[in-house]
Design an enzyme around this catalytic site. Structure first.
Site, PDB file in Angstrom:
ATOM      1  N   HIS A 258       0.816  -1.222   0.000  1.00 10.26           N
ATOM      2  CA  HIS A 258       0.000   0.000   0.000  1.00 10.26           C
ATOM      3  C   HIS A 258       0.849   1.271   0.000  1.00 10.26           C
ATOM      4  O   HIS A 258       0.706   2.098  -0.908  1.00 10.26           O
ATOM      5  CB  HIS A 258      -0.986  -0.046   1.174  1.00 10.26           C
TER       6      HIS A 258
ATOM      7  N   HIS B 217       4.237   6.511   5.404  1.00  7.59           N
ATOM      8  CA  HIS B 217       3.117   7.287   5.936  1.00  7.59           C
ATOM      9  C   HIS B 217       2.255   6.580   6.978  1.00  7.59           C
ATOM     10  O   HIS B 217       1.641   7.232   7.805  1.00  7.59           O
ATOM     11  CB  HIS B 217       2.245   7.867   4.794  1.00  7.59           C
TER      12      HIS B 217
ATOM     13  N   GLU C   3       1.260   5.347  12.873  1.00  9.87           N
ATOM     14  CA  GLU C   3      -0.090   5.044  13.320  1.00  9.87           C
ATOM     15  C   GLU C   3      -0.322   3.553  13.495  1.00  9.87           C
ATOM     16  O   GLU C   3      -1.027   3.125  14.400  1.00  9.87           O
ATOM     17  CB  GLU C   3      -1.099   5.616  12.313  1.00  9.87           C
ATOM     18  N   ASP C   4       0.267   2.747  12.609  1.00  3.43           N
ATOM     19  CA  ASP C   4      -0.087   1.328  12.585  1.00  3.43           C
ATOM     20  C   ASP C   4       0.991   0.380  13.104  1.00  3.43           C
ATOM     21  O   ASP C   4       0.799  -0.831  13.095  1.00  3.43           O
ATOM     22  CB  ASP C   4      -0.451   0.896  11.147  1.00  3.43           C
TER      23      ASP C   4
ATOM     24  N   ASP D 149      -2.183   8.147  -0.933  1.00  2.00           N
ATOM     25  CA  ASP D 149      -2.735   7.162  -0.008  1.00  2.00           C
ATOM     26  C   ASP D 149      -4.169   6.834  -0.409  1.00  2.00           C
ATOM     27  O   ASP D 149      -4.566   5.675  -0.562  1.00  2.00           O
ATOM     28  CB  ASP D 149      -2.682   7.784   1.406  1.00  2.00           C
TER      29      ASP D 149
ATOM     30  N   ASP E 176     -18.640  17.624 -25.461  1.00  2.00           N
ATOM     31  CA  ASP E 176     -17.223  17.277 -25.326  1.00  2.00           C
ATOM     32  C   ASP E 176     -17.011  15.808 -24.962  1.00  2.00           C
ATOM     33  O   ASP E 176     -16.032  15.446 -24.340  1.00  2.00           O
ATOM     34  CB  ASP E 176     -16.517  18.198 -24.323  1.00  2.00           C
TER      35      ASP E 176
END
Ligand code: MN
Length: 487
Positions: A47, A71, A75-76, A137, A258
């Site tokens: 990811h 990133h 947090e994880d 992300d 268009d």
């Protein structure tokens, strides 16, 4: 995706990438996420790698790409921002911290999103690259929505369409906005999506054939005219933007001109107008369909010449004529800043162009060496003339730059304005004349015994709302006093 595959794509998109650092980041994140898997069953590390690959396509700088790989670490996993700072330094750690602070809040509609918006605007005001990492992300999360329970997938899709896409639009990132909307559309509004697909697919192949044949035709027309051309390509209209357009035209697809479009990229602005002339000689234009967004850019800075013409076999096609810089700006928006910084493009030539955005940028790059200062200016550019401040409860209040606590009080409620007697800005007592800044948390004290506003507030309030109300109250008070005096 393996490290080698990711590195190869990034290297291709951004030849100057520091591969050693990239590998270090990959190994750090891989080890940190060891044992974690995505809903798809893929190792988690896929990811953040995909997020970095997305961002490399818009040629973001090294720090942004490295931070994208890292990133989700704080947090994880049990690695912290401090660990990242020790390994990768302050700048990258700052970006990762920015993303981490945005958190992961369940989306329950924009009305209940104030706290998250506050965090987003704060993050953007600190370093715009944080929101770009969120785009990378989010795009990968959208690509893997099919592995999530339907309800959760829809929540994420709606948040993407209602929050992320408009921010991308505000940053003029047309390509990212289109990607986000089209990935989210089938999950956000499944029935509408199916309806649209059924509506447009029968003619899709026919349209594609027409675009291909007219592409060769246009190239020949321009070649015969001696007009230099950098690129001609067909562009498929983004599905969600087509859907929105249809809603404005009673869902009548014959009103959309268009659906088939051809982009013609030419070297300079003067070439755009010449090309328009050559095309009108070869194809009959529809009345009232010529738009000069070069002389009059759209509010988000978009520039191009548009014209809709009849093809030789009676079809209808839109031509979009632009320079490479306009094209880059239309697709990448703010991210083009980093591109221009990296690429050694011919700046003197660009100075001839009437491109405010690129001009400003060039000036910046000439004058400013320090990346921090460039980011500072970008920040000003985006939040130009307005600031976002917050109530103690975290609600976002938008005000013009130069506003004071009195403006803030009137924005909350006219009674609060009329009775305000003091203010606290970021936990400190401050005068009512204080100029508020982006991100300030403002608290207003009121005194119910107060008989309306001070006349001299008019000297420093900024919002017309406050001005209007104060004037009204002051006049009323004067009239009452006069009547009282006469009685
Ligand atoms: Mn993530």
């Amino acid at each position: 995706m393996t490290f080698e595959q990711m590195a190869a794509i990034i290297k291709k998109n951004r030849p100057s990438i520091d591969l050693d650092l990239l590998q270090l980041a990959y190994e750090f994140a891989r080890d940190a996420h060891e044992g974690q898997v995505r809903q798809s069953g893929d190792p988690y590390i896929h990811h953040p790698m995909e997020a970095a690959v997305s961002l490399s396509k818009i040629e973001m700088d090294d720090a942004t790409l490295i931070a994208a790989i890292l990133h989700d670490v704080p947090e994880d996993t049990d690695r912290t921002i401090e660990d990242i700072e020790n390994e990768f330094g302050e700048e990258i750690a700052g970006l990762v911290a920015g993303v981490t602070k945005l958190g992961k809040i369940k989306y329950r509609g924009i009305e209940r999103y104030a706290e998250n918006l506050r965090r987003m605007f704060m993050a953007m005001a600190t370093d715009i690259r944080v929101i770009l990492i969120k785009f990378g992300d989010r795009i990968h999360n959208l690509k893997t929505l099919k592995y999530l329970p339907a309800e959760k997938a829809q929540r994420i899709a709606l948040e993407s369409i209602e929050i992320y896409a408009p921010i991308a639009d505000r940053l003029s990132m047309g390509e990212i906005k289109g990607q986000i909307e089209d990935l989210a559309f089938p999950y956000a509004y499944p029935d509408e999506y199916q309806w649209l697909i059924r509506r447009i697919s029968p003619k899709r192949d026919k349209r594609k054939g027409m675009v291909d044949s007219i592409l060769g035709d246009v190239e020949k027309v321009l070649k015969d005219a001696g007009q230099p051309v950098i690129d001609v390509h067909g562009r498929a209209k983004h599905l969600y933007s087509l859907y929105k357009k249809l809603l404005n035209h009673n869902r009548d697809i014959s009103q959309i001109y268009d659906l088939a479009a051809l982009r013609i990229i030419v070297p300079a602005v003067s070439d755009c107008y010449k090309t328009l002339g050559f095309l009108h000689e070869a194809y009959k234009p529809l009345k009232g369909r010529i738009k000069d967004y070069i002389a009059q850019p759209k509010p988000n800075g978009y520039q191009s010449l548009h014209t809709t013409c009849f093809t030789k076999d009676g079809g209808i096609i839109e031509f979009q004529i632009r320079t490479p810089e306009m094209h880059q700006q239309a697709e990448w928006g703010i991210a083009a800043h980093w591109h221009y910084k990296n690429a050694n493009i011919n700046r003197p030539a660009l100075k001839e162009e009437k491109l405010r955005w690129v001009k400003q940028l060039n000036k910046l790059f000439e004058e400013v060496e320090d990346e921090k200062q460039i980011l500072e200016s970008l920040k000003l550019d985006i939040f130009q003339e307005r600031i976002f401040v917050f109530t103690p409860d975290g609600d976002v209040i938008e005000l013009p730059a130069g506003s004071t606590p009195v403006d803030f009080a009137y924005r909350i409620h006219s009674d609060i304005g009329d009775t305000c007697c003091g203010s606290k800005v970021n936990t400190k007592i401050q005068a009512l004349t204080t100029i508020l800044r982006n991100g300030d948390v403002v608290e207003i004290f009121t005194d119910k015994r107060r008989k309306g506003p001070n006349e001299d507030w008019l000297n420093y309030v900024k919002t017309s709302q406050a001005k209007h109300h104060i004037r009204q109250m002051v006049n009323r008070k004067k009239r009452t006093e006069q009547e009282f005096g006469n009685a």
